[in-house]
Enzyme design. Sequence first.
Site, PDB file in Angstrom:
ATOM      1  N   LYS A 122      26.777 -17.187 -24.491  1.00 26.46           N
ATOM      2  CA  LYS A 122      26.017 -15.956 -24.743  1.00 26.46           C
ATOM      3  C   LYS A 122      24.523 -16.182 -24.531  1.00 26.46           C
ATOM      4  CE  LYS A 122      27.688 -13.470 -27.881  1.00 26.46           C
ATOM      5  NZ  LYS A 122      28.216 -13.112 -29.213  1.00 26.46           N
ATOM      6  N   ARG A 147      23.739 -13.995 -33.950  1.00 24.90           N
ATOM      7  CA  ARG A 147      25.068 -13.966 -33.328  1.00 24.90           C
ATOM      8  C   ARG A 147      25.483 -15.356 -32.850  1.00 24.90           C
ATOM      9  NH1 ARG A 147      25.153  -9.376 -28.846  1.00 24.90           N
ATOM     10  NH2 ARG A 147      27.350  -9.256 -29.436  1.00 24.90           N
ATOM     11  N   GLY A 207      35.449 -12.579 -31.157  1.00 25.27           N
ATOM     12  CA  GLY A 207      35.752 -12.203 -32.526  1.00 25.27           C
ATOM     13  C   GLY A 207      36.058 -13.349 -33.460  1.00 25.27           C
ATOM     14  N   MET A 212      34.120 -16.025 -34.270  1.00 24.43           N
ATOM     15  CA  MET A 212      33.007 -16.526 -35.075  1.00 24.43           C
ATOM     16  C   MET A 212      32.138 -15.346 -35.511  1.00 24.43           C
ATOM     17  SD  MET A 212      32.120 -20.143 -33.237  1.00 24.43           S
ATOM     18  CE  MET A 212      31.872 -19.412 -31.632  1.00 24.43           C
ATOM     19  N   ARG A 226      28.994 -11.847 -19.545  1.00 24.61           N
ATOM     20  CA  ARG A 226      29.783 -13.069 -19.372  1.00 24.61           C
ATOM     21  C   ARG A 226      30.811 -12.798 -18.298  1.00 24.61           C
ATOM     22  NH1 ARG A 226      32.559 -12.534 -25.336  1.00 24.61           N
ATOM     23  NH2 ARG A 226      33.631 -10.568 -24.967  1.00 24.61           N
ATOM     24  N   HIS A 229      39.068  -5.602 -30.003  1.00 22.66           N
ATOM     25  CA  HIS A 229      39.468  -6.978 -30.318  1.00 22.66           C
ATOM     26  C   HIS A 229      40.883  -7.268 -29.840  1.00 22.66           C
ATOM     27  CE1 HIS A 229      41.361  -9.998 -33.002  1.00 22.66           C
ATOM     28  NE2 HIS A 229      40.218 -10.632 -32.847  1.00 22.66           N
ATOM     29  N   ARG A 271      70.610 -34.679 -11.443  1.00 23.32           N
ATOM     30  CA  ARG A 271      71.188 -35.401 -12.588  1.00 23.32           C
ATOM     31  C   ARG A 271      72.705 -35.350 -12.473  1.00 23.32           C
ATOM     32  NH1 ARG A 271      66.860 -31.813 -15.679  1.00 23.32           N
ATOM     33  NH2 ARG A 271      67.694 -30.491 -14.041  1.00 23.32           N
ATOM     34  N   ARG A 278      70.050 -39.164  -9.020  1.00 19.99           N
ATOM     35  CA  ARG A 278      70.016 -40.152 -10.105  1.00 19.99           C
ATOM     36  C   ARG A 278      71.451 -40.503 -10.492  1.00 19.99           C
ATOM     37  NH1 ARG A 278      67.331 -38.531 -15.717  1.00 19.99           N
ATOM     38  NH2 ARG A 278      69.325 -37.484 -16.036  1.00 19.99           N
ATOM     39  N   GLU A 336      60.804 -45.008 -16.851  1.00 20.36           N
ATOM     40  CA  GLU A 336      60.887 -44.168 -18.051  1.00 20.36           C
ATOM     41  C   GLU A 336      60.883 -44.988 -19.333  1.00 20.36           C
ATOM     42  OE1 GLU A 336      64.679 -42.050 -17.943  1.00 20.36           O
ATOM     43  OE2 GLU A 336      65.448 -43.560 -16.565  1.00 20.36           O
ATOM     44  N   SER A 353      60.135 -43.019  -9.512  1.00 20.77           N
ATOM     45  CA  SER A 353      60.014 -41.649 -10.012  1.00 20.77           C
ATOM     46  C   SER A 353      59.793 -41.751 -11.516  1.00 20.77           C
ATOM     47  CB  SER A 353      61.278 -40.837  -9.724  1.00 20.77           C
ATOM     48  OG  SER A 353      61.138 -39.519 -10.214  1.00 20.77           O
ATOM     49  N   GLY A 357      59.962 -40.808 -15.090  1.00 20.21           N
ATOM     50  CA  GLY A 357      60.703 -39.908 -15.981  1.00 20.21           C
ATOM     51  C   GLY A 357      59.888 -39.703 -17.240  1.00 20.21           C
ATOM     52  N   THR A 358      58.946 -38.766 -17.181  1.00 18.73           N
ATOM     53  CA  THR A 358      57.958 -38.653 -18.263  1.00 18.73           C
ATOM     54  C   THR A 358      58.528 -38.087 -19.555  1.00 18.73           C
ATOM     55  OG1 THR A 358      57.226 -36.549 -17.305  1.00 18.73           O
ATOM     56  CG2 THR A 358      55.972 -38.528 -16.730  1.00 18.73           C
ATOM     57  N   ASN A 359      59.707 -37.438 -19.499  1.00 28.99           N
ATOM     58  CA  ASN A 359      60.315 -36.984 -20.760  1.00 28.99           C
ATOM     59  C   ASN A 359      60.690 -38.201 -21.614  1.00 28.99           C
ATOM     60  OD1 ASN A 359      60.103 -34.445 -19.686  1.00 28.99           O
ATOM     61  ND2 ASN A 359      62.274 -34.178 -19.275  1.00 28.99           N
ATOM     62  N   ASP A 360      61.496 -39.123 -21.025  1.00 26.06           N
ATOM     63  CA  ASP A 360      61.894 -40.316 -21.776  1.00 26.06           C
ATOM     64  C   ASP A 360      60.718 -41.258 -22.004  1.00 26.06           C
ATOM     65  OD1 ASP A 360      64.469 -39.817 -22.435  1.00 26.06           O
ATOM     66  OD2 ASP A 360      65.389 -40.957 -20.822  1.00 26.06           O
ATOM     67  N   CYS A 364      59.523 -36.777 -12.199  1.00 24.91           N
ATOM     68  CA  CYS A 364      60.620 -35.814 -12.282  1.00 24.91           C
ATOM     69  C   CYS A 364      60.826 -35.275 -13.687  1.00 24.91           C
ATOM     70  CB  CYS A 364      61.920 -36.417 -11.751  1.00 24.91           C
ATOM     71  SG  CYS A 364      62.444 -37.911 -12.632  1.00 24.91           S
ATOM     72  N   TYR A 417      54.422 -36.819  -5.037  1.00 24.85           N
ATOM     73  CA  TYR A 417      55.070 -35.530  -5.291  1.00 24.85           C
ATOM     74  C   TYR A 417      55.330 -35.338  -6.779  1.00 24.85           C
ATOM     75  CZ  TYR A 417      59.573 -37.970  -5.865  1.00 24.85           C
ATOM     76  OH  TYR A 417      60.584 -38.788  -6.301  1.00 24.85           O
TER      77      TYR A 417
END
Length: 910
Positions: free
Chosen positions: A35, A104, A113, A115, A348, A464, A588, A643, A775, A794, A796-799, A862, A882
């Site tokens: 602001k 303000r 809204g 703050m 803004r 708001h 899978r 896999r 993983e 590859s 395996g970011t979940n595990d 993956c 990828y």
Amino acid sequence: MPETQDPHVSQPSSAKFVYDFTEGNKDLKDLLGGKGANLAEMTNLGLPVPPGFIITTEACKVYLDSGSEPAALRAEVSEHLEALEQKMGKKLGQADDPLLVSVRSGAKFSMPGMMDTVLNIGLSDASVSGLAAQAGDERFAWDSYRRLIQMFGKTVLGVDGELFEEALEEAKQAKGIRVDIELDAADLKSLVAHFKDIVAKQTGRDFPQEPREQMDLAVRAVFDSWNTDRAKLYRRQERIPGDLGTAVNVCSMVFGNLGPDSGTGVAFTRDPASGQQGVYGDYLQNAQGEDVVAGIRNTVPLADLEQIDKASYDELMQIMETLETHYKDLCDIEFTIERGKLWMLQTRVGKRTAGAAFRIATQLVDQGLIDEAEALQRVNGAQLAQLMFPRFDLGAKSEMIGRGIAASPGAAVGKAVFDSYTAVKWSRSGEKVILIRRETNPDDLNGMIAAEGILTSRGGKTSHAAVVARGMGKTCVCGAEELEVDTKARRMTTNGTVIEEGDVVSIDGSTGKVYAGEVPVVPSPVVEYFEGRMHAGADDADELVKAVHRIMAYADRVRRLRVRANADNAEDAARARRFGAQGIGLCRTEHMFLGERREMVERLILADTETDRDAALSELLPLQKADFIELFESMDGLPVTVRLLDPPLHEFLPDITELSVRVALAEARKDANENDLRLLQAVHKLHESNPMLGLRGVRLGLVIPGLFAMQVRAIAEAAAERKNAKGDPRAEVMIPLVGTVQELEIVRDEAEQVIAEVEKAHGVDLKLTLGTMIELPRAALTAGQIAESADFFSFGTNDLTQTVWGFSRDDVEASFFTAYLEKGIFGVSPFETIDKDGVGSLVRNAAAAGRATRPDLKLGVCGEHGGDPESVHFFHEAGLDYVSCSPFRIPVARLEAGRAAAESKGSDSR
């Protein structure tokens, strides 16, 4: 995506805590807040901005860290206040001609809204008459004084705002009127006395009469508002860092409540809901700014200002054009007209709906204001995902019960609730709800987040409810005046129809229509475009589809990351390809054995003899081969990463409790079943306390001889048949849950032998590649060794997330994640957006170590992080080749991969 400060913009010394509007510019948002930086920019552009000064975010941070203002702050404020008084020719709170100021908030990122703001600072018993004399309007002076006490009491002194509202309602009822502007000077004078009594009773002190004390207390309250519950909740929702602090803007007051030739309004240079150019906004005569955004009085369209005050309207239109050209974007503007004089109070870059974001980006390219690279940065994957949600089937039978202002598009259906507490409570119980209010205020934020959509009977596109809903991507209909909302009775009535709490309603944020009951939905045109059922080049194509097509085409041209699909069958693969997938990054195979085939895997796992095991494998081989042929046909010419079997055993074995009960009951009846007894014994032997960390993945392939060989044979034979049928199969075999290179070497040796046999039998060269999932933390830490036997990694970011953090996604999300998010331990679930410092560090290190061993090592991901916008940027920076994600997320990943490439190129050029 949070803004980054341009390193080429010189930063003022942080030892200075106060800046005049003439000293700043729009690039100093870190220091002056959004602001303040924009007020300074408008001042420098020569626009009519009331004079004022800005207390920096650095001062706020000192205050929040130490509990007191910087030692130098009071003297700096005094110096700038004195300069402001000289400029205005009057002193703060001066009895005969008082200077009044607003105090303000103004953080770097817009938090509408969330703050605090206090207007009319400087009014007191001593100066209210002087203000009345100078303005020639006694009613105006007492109205301004009651507003100050009301806002100051609630914001600064912590008085329950309902007490002031109730007193105001009582005053109106006593006089038999409905709106505040019908209260005369005597009424307002009595109300001021009542408000002062409320303050004294609730706080144990009189309302402060010293103007400087008012200002100092208000500044401190704005600092404190950075850490209110609603502000922290909003920051978590919008992923705004919690350590930025807020600036404070002290601005000389101009008054929109001086009569019919005065007023206040909010304007947009384009429609924030649709992106169309035109005159958009709200105006309210004889009002101060808070009246518009609070939605407590219904406004008139901004276009009506042309008839009310043409000179101010024409000047405003010119300023709006100037600002949009200068900022090269949709601008959100607050203004006040004081007796025919236009003043600019804020500008803004405006929040907008997802559809408007895409349309506006392409419009600005066509106008030559921005290039395609910048247009790509003006949209994001979260907005694209919103556009892919279904919309109402307007041809279906429905009962419309009202219509309001289309404030934020979407099709929302849920049970009616009339307060935020109920919205949160029901939502946590799995109910979909629509939050219905007369108007929302910042305290409703919890309920707005929990609800599918928001419906209000008051307010417009700048209220708001509308502004916050657009920022969150929530469906919202505002200002449905024909709806009578009774929050105490928990009902809504309209045209004879009564909606009780719990009744289902449907709201259409694109048309403003409100329906009783559930309205069916149909696919979005954007999904139809991705599915190939709508051609973006057709003359009658939806303007939104055309905009999406243009931006996606540019994203695809510039992105480095390829995007693949997580798909386990031909149907998902075909859809993924239509959505732009460049192959399958994760098939899978355990998903191929659910349902009727589950028993086959069960027999294989429980086989006692080599004969039984070979029989089970022989039965599975042709089924697997047929599955892979369908996949290779669907993805002909594109890579398909298969896999090998990775089932946690509990998913393929009988439930131990159910089986035990069955056996016990049979024994009690003296009717024991030999097969069940044998099965129970085998299940007990294989039972695991933590199956996710047990006999699965490569471990299962090594323990059950022939299992992985059967799968590799099925893959190879399917590829060979496709190749002999003139197809172009590009199979990649992925070994799961590897923790040491020795596991991979054993499986690879066996797989290469099987592949060679198939190649020889079919007379083909398959060029199959063999790689592994990374993983487990150990795999990431020994990636250099593992790369010696892997053609690709590859992640395996979940595990990997589960094993790095040491918790199970299936359990912890329901047990303690909510508390961790509320306490700020997590800004976002690490399963939703990758944990860059922990999991991400392992990904970076493994990628670097793998490529150090094998420079041509292909790297992908993956886990579902592959479709998360923020995570895609991380994978681009980490150098992966990828990402792979579910079919529906492919367009999002494509867009974000393009944005990541454009962002990197922009950073390099700087």
